[in-house]
Design a protein around this motif. Sequence first.
Motif, PDB file in Angstrom:
ATOM      1  N   SER A 458       0.822  -1.210  -0.070  1.00 51.05           N
ATOM      2  CA  SER A 458       0.096   0.082   0.073  1.00 51.05           C
ATOM      3  C   SER A 458       0.558   1.192  -0.091  1.00 51.05           C
ATOM      4  CB  SER A 458      -0.824   0.047   1.029  1.00 51.05           C
ATOM      5  OG  SER A 458      -0.063   0.159   2.396  1.00 51.05           O
ATOM      6  N   THR A 489      -5.350  10.562  -2.402  1.00 50.71           N
ATOM      7  CA  THR A 489      -6.646  10.553  -2.096  1.00 50.71           C
ATOM      8  C   THR A 489      -7.304  10.398  -2.922  1.00 50.71           C
ATOM      9  OG1 THR A 489      -6.759  13.042  -1.818  1.00 50.71           O
ATOM     10  CG2 THR A 489      -6.316  11.984   0.255  1.00 50.71           C
ATOM     11  N   LEU A 491      -6.786   8.226  -5.612  1.00 50.54           N
ATOM     12  CA  LEU A 491      -6.730   6.963  -5.701  1.00 50.54           C
ATOM     13  C   LEU A 491      -8.130   6.314  -4.904  1.00 50.54           C
ATOM     14  CD1 LEU A 491      -3.090   6.054  -5.230  1.00 50.54           C
ATOM     15  CD2 LEU A 491      -4.180   6.531  -7.498  1.00 50.54           C
ATOM     16  N   THR A 492      -8.357   5.064  -5.746  1.00 50.86           N
ATOM     17  CA  THR A 492      -9.568   4.340  -5.350  1.00 50.86           C
ATOM     18  C   THR A 492      -9.530   3.901  -4.020  1.00 50.86           C
ATOM     19  OG1 THR A 492      -9.941   3.313  -7.397  1.00 50.86           O
ATOM     20  CG2 THR A 492     -10.991   2.155  -5.458  1.00 50.86           C
ATOM     21  N   GLY A 493      -8.588   3.531  -3.389  1.00 45.15           N
ATOM     22  CA  GLY A 493      -8.294   3.161  -1.918  1.00 45.15           C
ATOM     23  C   GLY A 493      -7.494   4.235  -1.207  1.00 45.15           C
ATOM     24  N   SER A 497      -4.171   2.135  -1.040  1.00 48.82           N
ATOM     25  CA  SER A 497      -4.219   1.383  -2.426  1.00 48.82           C
ATOM     26  C   SER A 497      -2.836   0.852  -2.631  1.00 48.82           C
ATOM     27  CB  SER A 497      -4.334   2.879  -3.358  1.00 48.82           C
ATOM     28  OG  SER A 497      -5.643   3.327  -3.331  1.00 48.82           O
TER      29      SER A 497
END
Length: 625
Positions: A458, A489, A491-493, A497
């Motif tokens: 991550s 922020t 990004l999807t996760g 992410s």
Amino acid sequence: MSDSVKAAKAAEPAIDYKAMPRVLTRLNNLALHYPWHFAAAIACAIAAAALGLVTPRLLGEAVNQAYALLQNEPAVADRSSLNSLLWGAAILIVLASGARGIFTGLQGYLGEGIAQRVGYDLRLAYFSKLQTLDFAFHDKSHSGDLIARGMLDLEGVRAFLEMGVLRLITLLLLLGFGAWRLLSLDVWLGLLALCFVPVVIIRATGMGVRLRKTWLRLQELMSEMTLGMEENLQGVRVVRAFASQQREIARFDEVSEQALKVSEQRIATRVMSMGIMNLAFYSAMALVLWVGGQKIIAGSLSVGSLTEILTFMMILQQPVRQVGMIVNAGSRATSAGGRLFDVLDSEPVIADSANAKPLQIAQGILRFEAVNFSFSKAPQARPILQDISFTLQPGKTLGIVGAPGSGKSVLAQLIPRFYDVASGCITIDGQDIRSVSLASLRNSISLVQQDVFLFDTSVHENLAYTDPTTDTEQVENAARAAAVHDQITGLTGGYQSRVGERGVALSGGQRQRLAIARALVNHPRLLILDDATAAVDSVTESEILANLRASAGQRATLIIAHRLSAIRNADEIIVLDKGRITERGTHQQLLSRQGAYAQLWQLQQQAAQVDGEQPLPESAREVLV
């Protein structure tokens, strides 16, 4: 001699005949790290060998007793006595064989356990050694070859402890005790029964030498295949971009075909040698049967004794068949162990001195004093850095610029002691960095290079790599300073992410900004940016540099750059050319001298105008500060 034969001979690796006893002794010493397991395994091997000798003895005695009973009492009515005798012998043989099977199974279990433990120890020691070896070692070693040594070669070493050592002990015990028993029954028959042993020894020795050559060559080819596969996977985008898949397949197939041919040679060598060994063994058995039969007819040997000898030879059949496996495993372990121990025995050039102390930072003043450096100690070696001297105060920024190959990156790598200076010294608060511990030195320094490496985990774990317990707020503050918080922020996760292998899921600019953020998380006293903003645009670069300037505090910053906009606001700028300082001063001072720096500045300003970018005005200094 044909050219192909000459080429094959030239390709054969040189064999160090002194390596086998040295490597095998070292493997046995590793097994002795587990003395109780090893002693128990040997005890089981001894018990299995002893019980292997009991079975022929019981069978021989039973045959003699049955033969005597039939001669003395041939009447049908007395068959009950014969049946009782045979049943008793059968039960004893079954019990002995069962006990032998149990001890053989325990020997295999303990041997496998020792091999797995030694394999674990070797894997940990090998990986730990790779962590301590310096960049001088890694510069000349390919990662694919190191991976092959740590996986394939290590498995070859481990397998010998499982397949070779204890089986060899069992074979020697059987031959030793068996030879004594056979010779005690009949000297000539005993010698005939053992006449195959010299043939086995001679063939095994020759096979071992040939197998060592093929195993060593095969391991080199496996390393080459590992290297090729690793490079191909890492450069998969380049391969696809140039449509070179077929060329890469052909290259891999060429090495694979060579490995196949070497494997075929290894198999042919082992099969031929084992065929000769088996022929010698069965020839010896045939001689024993013929001569023993003649002795029985002459009345000088009992039927039971001949039965015992032949039964013992049948029991020897499986260990003799395993000679090929033992020699094969030993040859592989010797060649693999040599390659593996070459790495394990390597000593890092860069290491803590005997009296190294933790770095004590009071002010954080970095000083280069007449530093010279070359990658080689040879007198004719090309110098990379010559007579470099400067001082970097805390809270200040030093910029370094120069043509490619001028020594900028090497200078940066000398500070955390990736390499050692040839002469002169580098000090922090008066402490020679060679006299302090590497861990304390590198914990105080953060180096961000142009070639960024991110782990396939991550975003948060990448940024908190220096200290996995770092809280979220600290990580986010570092990301804001590197002007990458908004992209994360988005990004999807978010911060959870995954970045993909080597950060493939991110752009080049994002990877560089993540690397800068990672360097800021632990609040280093010295931050080194080695062309670390080359992949970001000028506006983002200006934002990052402004953030770094605002949060500098007592942190000293050294910036290496090709783009002069990254260092124009430095407190001092050094110009390198062929490893020497040719100019130094502030941006304005260097422009006024109309030297190499001023010419480069003019060229970059003109290029910016051609590309449609507006060059930064002189007033930008106030904005960035």
